[in-house]
Write an enzyme that holds these catalytic residues in place. Structure first.
Site, PDB file in Angstrom:
ATOM      1  N   CYS B  50      41.604  42.059  37.374  1.00 14.34           N
ATOM      2  CA  CYS B  50      42.639  42.900  37.684  1.00 14.34           C
ATOM      3  C   CYS B  50      44.007  42.331  37.567  1.00 14.34           C
ATOM      4  O   CYS B  50      45.008  42.996  37.543  1.00 14.34           O
ATOM      5  CB  CYS B  50      42.368  43.508  39.108  1.00 14.34           C
ATOM      6  SG  CYS B  50      42.006  42.261  40.210  1.00 14.34           S
ATOM      7  N   ASN B  51      44.074  41.121  37.489  1.00 16.01           N
ATOM      8  CA  ASN B  51      45.543  40.484  37.777  1.00 16.01           C
ATOM      9  C   ASN B  51      45.954  39.671  36.457  1.00 16.01           C
ATOM     10  O   ASN B  51      47.101  39.304  36.287  1.00 16.01           O
ATOM     11  CB  ASN B  51      45.498  39.096  38.921  1.00 16.01           C
ATOM     12  CG  ASN B  51      45.503  40.004  40.343  1.00 16.01           C
ATOM     13  OD1 ASN B  51      46.086  40.879  40.450  1.00 16.01           O
ATOM     14  ND2 ASN B  51      45.014  39.205  41.259  1.00 16.01           N
ATOM     15  N   HIS B  99      47.314  25.505  32.153  1.00 16.01           N
ATOM     16  CA  HIS B  99      47.330  26.760  32.666  1.00 16.01           C
ATOM     17  C   HIS B  99      45.783  27.160  32.949  1.00 16.01           C
ATOM     18  O   HIS B  99      45.645  27.800  33.913  1.00 16.01           O
ATOM     19  CB  HIS B  99      47.839  27.681  31.643  1.00 16.01           C
ATOM     20  CG  HIS B  99      47.631  29.113  32.041  1.00 16.01           C
ATOM     21  ND1 HIS B  99      48.830  29.668  32.930  1.00 16.01           N
ATOM     22  CD2 HIS B  99      47.041  30.143  31.763  1.00 16.01           C
ATOM     23  CE1 HIS B  99      48.469  31.042  32.998  1.00 16.01           C
ATOM     24  NE2 HIS B  99      47.271  31.248  32.538  1.00 16.01           N
ATOM     25  N   GLU B 114      42.476  31.281  46.035  1.00 16.39           N
ATOM     26  CA  GLU B 114      41.320  32.147  45.917  1.00 16.39           C
ATOM     27  C   GLU B 114      40.043  31.719  44.858  1.00 16.39           C
ATOM     28  O   GLU B 114      40.528  31.209  44.102  1.00 16.39           O
ATOM     29  CB  GLU B 114      41.440  33.566  45.888  1.00 16.39           C
ATOM     30  CG  GLU B 114      42.260  34.071  44.673  1.00 16.39           C
ATOM     31  CD  GLU B 114      41.322  34.648  43.536  1.00 16.39           C
ATOM     32  OE1 GLU B 114      40.225  34.893  44.096  1.00 16.39           O
ATOM     33  OE2 GLU B 114      41.636  34.726  42.462  1.00 16.39           O
ATOM     34  N   THR B 115      39.065  31.980  45.421  1.00 19.17           N
ATOM     35  CA  THR B 115      37.881  31.596  44.423  1.00 19.17           C
ATOM     36  C   THR B 115      37.155  32.454  43.552  1.00 19.17           C
ATOM     37  O   THR B 115      36.426  32.125  42.570  1.00 19.17           O
ATOM     38  CB  THR B 115      36.833  30.929  45.587  1.00 19.17           C
ATOM     39  OG1 THR B 115      36.462  31.977  46.382  1.00 19.17           O
ATOM     40  CG2 THR B 115      37.277  29.474  46.364  1.00 19.17           C
ATOM     41  N   GLN B 120      34.979  34.683  37.699  1.00 16.54           N
ATOM     42  CA  GLN B 120      35.350  35.587  36.814  1.00 16.54           C
ATOM     43  C   GLN B 120      35.399  34.769  35.479  1.00 16.54           C
ATOM     44  O   GLN B 120      34.844  35.233  34.331  1.00 16.54           O
ATOM     45  CB  GLN B 120      36.449  36.339  37.214  1.00 16.54           C
ATOM     46  CG  GLN B 120      36.216  37.489  38.300  1.00 16.54           C
ATOM     47  CD  GLN B 120      37.512  38.100  38.894  1.00 16.54           C
ATOM     48  OE1 GLN B 120      38.514  37.089  38.734  1.00 16.54           O
ATOM     49  NE2 GLN B 120      37.602  39.087  39.251  1.00 16.54           N
ATOM     50  N   GLY B 191      43.701  53.560  60.715  1.00 14.49           N
ATOM     51  CA  GLY B 191      44.722  53.235  59.909  1.00 14.49           C
ATOM     52  C   GLY B 191      44.341  52.245  58.830  1.00 14.49           C
ATOM     53  O   GLY B 191      43.376  51.717  58.699  1.00 14.49           O
TER      54      GLY B 191
END
Lengths: 270, 350
Positions: B50-51, B99, B114-115, B120, B191
C-alpha cells in the site's frame, strides 16, 4: 595436589554470585531493557562449584549436608539457584537472576563465617532427621523465590504506575504472571514446610527422647502459621497483587532475619 | 551487472497515484512475465504494497535506456498514462542496493522500523523465484537484503517500542496481563482512536470486546466490525465485573467516572488488575482513580509521550542501521565481483 576443601568450592560460588550482583546493579540501572544472558551464565557457572561443595561435604558426612547453619544456608541458596536455572528456560523470567543474585551473595558471605560451620556433637542424622531438615530448608528456598517474584512485581508495578516509559521498555514479565509465580512458590513452600514439620512427630516417635519445646520449634510454628494465613488470605479473601507481593516479601525478610538467631538459641537445632 | 530500482512510494507519490500502479498478488506473476518479455531483462522482482510499488532488476545494459523502457511498459501494463511515470524514482548500483536493504529493514517505511514490509518483500521475491524471474544475481542480492534486515533488527532498537497511541496501549496491556487471550475489553464511546486501540488489542488476541455508546446503533455497528457485543450506555456498569480493560473516549464534558463511582464498581469486582485507557479530551476518568489498588490508568498524553519517545528513539537508531547496511553492501559487492558477476558497478559510498 589435594582436592579443594568444600568451603573453597562454596567460596568460589559466592564470588561468582558477587560478580552477578554487581552486574545486577547495572541491569537495574538500565531498567531491564534487553535480554541479557550474562547473569544466567554467571549463575550457571556458580551452580557447578556450589553443587561440588555440597557433594563434597555430603560425601564426607555420609548424608545430606544440613547439619549446621553453614550447610543449611548453603543448601537453601543452592535450591534457589537451581530453581532460577529451571525458571530461566522462559526468557522473560531470566531477569529474576538480577533479583536473586544479591540474596545469594549476601547470605553466601554470611554463611562463610567460620562460627556458623561448627561440627555438631552428633552430626549423624537418621534418614528421618535428614528428610525433616531437607524439606524445611527446601520450603525456605521456595519462600525466597516467592519473595523474589514479589520484589519483581513491586518493581514492575511501580514503573507502570509512575514511570510509564520505563515500564514499556522493561522486559520483566507481566505483573499478573509475577503474582501467579509468587503465589505458586508460596503454596509449594507451605506444602514442603508442613510436610517437613510433620516429620518432627515421627522423629520423636522413633526416638527415646521426650518432646522438648524449644525456640526453634516455636519459631517454625510461627513461620508455618504466618505462611498458612497468607495462603488462606490469598485463596479465601483474594489477597493478590500489590498487597500479596508486599506480604510475601516481608514474610521472607522475617524468616531470613530471625533464622540465624533462633537456630543459635536452640540447643536441639544448633 | 547493476541493480536497478524504479518505483514510487508514499514519500513522493499520492495514494491516488500509487493505487493506479498497484499490482495484486494474483496479478503479480503475469505482470512480471509481460514486463520482462517487453523489456528483455534477465532478472526481475516486483514489490507492490500500500505504500510502494517497486521493480528490482538485475541487468547489463545502460541504465538510461532501461529506465525509460521499464517505466513505459509498466505504465502500459497498468493502463496508466505515460506522464504519470514522471513520479517514478530510479536508483542504480550501490544506491539501488542500499535502497533495497533499507526497504527490507523498514527504514523506508511510513512507521520507521516496521516489520511488515520484510514479509511483503519476501513474498514478492518468492513469487518471482517460483516463476523463474530471478537468477543468481538477484537471488544473491535479495538473500543478503534479508540477512541485513535481520542484523538491523537484532543489533539495533529500530523495531523496539510502540510508535502509535494504539500500540502503546497494547504494550501496556502486555506488561500487566499474562495472556491477552483470557481478557475482555470494554470500549466506551465509539470514536476513531478508541476503535483503533480496540482493533490493536483484538489483533493481539483479546478474548472479547464489549462496545457501549450513547447512540446504541453506533455501538452496534462498531461491535459488529470488531466481532464484539454492544450494550446500552445505561447498562455498561453491569459488565464491569467481567472486564479487564476499558478504552474510554466518550464526548462527556467532564469526568463521567469519578473516584466514588469507581470504588462502588470495584466492590463487586474480584481482586485483579484493571487497565484504563482514557483517550477522551476532556478526560472521562477522574485521575485520582489511578491511585486505587489494581488500577492502571493512562490518558492520551501518557500514551502520546510513549509513542513520541519511541519514534524519536527509532530515528536515532537509523545511523547505526545505515552503518550495518553499508557494511553488508561492501561484503555483497565484494562477493559479486569475486564471482565475476561484478556488483561490478561498485560505485563508491555516498
Amino acid at each position: 595436589m589435594d582436592w579443594p576443601d568444600d568451603r573453597l568450592w562454596f567460596a568460589l560460588a559466592v564470588g561468582l554470585y558477587g560478580i552477578s550482583t554487581v552486574y545486577s546493579i547495572f541491569l537495574w540501572r538500565r531498567g531491564f531493557q534487553r535480554y541479557d544472558s550474562t547473569i544466567l551464565v554467571l549463575l550457571l557457572v556458580a551452580f557447578l562449584p556450589h553443587t561440588g561443595s555440597l557433594i563434597t561435604r555430603g560425601v564426607a558426612l555420609g548424608q545430606i549436608p544440613v547439619t549446621n547453619l553453614y550447610e543449611a544456608v548453603s543448601f537453601i541458596l543452592w535450591v534457589m539457584n537451581a530453581a532460577y536455572l529451571v525458571f530461566s528456560i522462559w526468557s522473560r523470567l531470566r531477569f529474576s537472576g538480577a533479583f536473586i543474585s544479591p540474596l545469594l551473595f549476601f547470605f553466601g558471605v554470611f554463611a562463610l563465617m567460620p562460627e556458623l560451620d561448627q561440627t555438631p556433637e552428633n552430626p549423624h542424622f537418621t534418614g528421618l532427621i535428614s528428610l525433616h531438615a531437607t524439606l524445611i530448608l527446601l520450603s525456605y528456598g521456595a519462600f525466597g523465590l516467592s519473595a523474589t517474584a514479589g520484589i519483581m512485581f513491586l518493581t514492575q508495578e511501580h514503573d507502570l504506575r509512575h514511570n510509564k516509559l520505563r515500564a514499556i521498555q522493561s522486559l520483566l514479565p507481566p505483573i499478573e504472571q509475577l503474582d501467579a509465580i509468587a503465589g505458586m512458590m508460596q503454596l509449594i513452600g507451605v506444602g514442603l514446610l508442613t510436610t517437613g514439620l510433620g516429620t518432627t512427630f515421627l522423629i520423636y516417635l522413633n526416638s527415646a527422647n521426650a518432646f522438648q519445646l524449644d525456640v526453634k520449634i516455636i519459631w517454625s510454628a510461627i513461620v508455618w502459621l504466618m505462611y498458612l494465613l497468607l495462603m488462606l488470605a490469598r485463596c479465601r479473601y483474594d489477597l493478590k497483587g500489590h498487597r500479596f507481593a508486599q506480604c510475601t516479601t516481608l514474610a521472607f525478610v522475617f524468616v531470613i532475619l530471625t533464622f540465624w538467631g533462633t537456630n543459635l538459641m536452640s540447643a536441639t537445632h544448633q | 551487472m547493476s541493480l536497478l530500482v524504479i518505483g514510487l512510494s508514499h514519500h513522493q507519490a499520492s495514494v491516488e497515484l500509487r493505487e493506479r500502479f498497484a499490482v495484486t498478488d494474483y496479478q503479480l506473476p503475469a505482470v512480471l512475465t509481460e514486463i520482462r518479455q517487453k523489456t528483455d531483462v534477465e532478472e526481475m522482482v516486483l514489490l507492490s504494497t500500500c505504500n510502494r510499488v517497486e521493480i528490482y532488476v538485475a541487468h547489463d545494459r545502460p541504465d538510461e535506456n532501461l529506465i525509460d523502457s521499464l517505466k513505459r511498459h509498466f505504465a502500459a501494463n497498468r493502463q496508466s498514462q505515460a506522464e504519470a511515470t514522471a513520479e517514478f524514482y530510479a536508483l542504480s548500483g550501490r544506491s539501488g542496493i542500499r535502497h533495497l536493504f533499507r526497504v527490507a529493514s523498514g527504514l523506508e517505511s511510513m512507521i520507521l522500523g516496521e516489520t511488515e514490509i520484510l514479509g511483503q518483500l519476501k513474498q514478492s521475491y518468492q513469487v518471482a523465484l517460483q516463476h523463474r524471474h530471478t537468477g543468481r544475481r538477484l537471488n544473491r542480492i535479495f538473500q543478503t537484503a534479508f540477512r541485513a534486515a535481520k542484523q538491523v533488527r537484532t543489533k539495533t532498537d529500530i523495531q523496539r517500542g510502540p510508535c502509535s497511541v494504539a500500540a502503546a496501549a497494547v504494550e501496556l496491556a502486555e506488561r500487566i496481563f499474562d495472556n491477552l487471550q483470557d481478557h475482555r475489553v470494554m470500549v466506551l464511546g465509539a470514536g476513531d482512536t478508541s476503535e483503533k486501540t480496540a482493533r490493536a488489542l483484538l489483533s493481539r488476541g483479546v478474548k472479547s470486546i464489549i462496545v457501549s455508546n450513547r447512540t446504541y446503533t453506533r455501538a452496534q455497528e462498531l461491535a459488529d466490525e470488531l466481532q464484539g457485543r454492544a450494550v446500552r450506555f445505561d447498562d455498561w456498569a453491569d459488565e464491569f465485573s467481567r472486564i479487564d480493560m476499558v478504552v474510554s473516549s466518550t464526548a462527556s464534558p467532564g469526568y463521567f467516572l469519578n473516584r466514588e463511582r469507581f470504588v462502588e464498581l470495584l466492590a463487586h469486582r474480584p481482586s485483579r488488575p484493571l487497565l484504563l485507557i482514557d483517550i477522551a479530551v476532556p478526560r472521562d476518568i477522574d485521575p485520582t482513580v489511578g491511585y486505587l489498588e489494581n488500577i492502571y490508568l493512562y490518558n492520551i498524553d501518557d500514551l502520546k509521550a510513549i509513542a513520541d519517545y519511541h519514534r524519536n528513539r527509532r530515528k536515532q537508531e537509523e545511523t547505526q542501521c545505515d552503518a550495518i547496511i553499508e557494511s553488508m553492501i561492501d561484503k555483497l559487492l565484494l562477493d559479486l565481483s569475486s564471482r565475476g558477476g561484478a556488483g561490478a558497478d561498485s560505485s563508491p559510498r555516498s
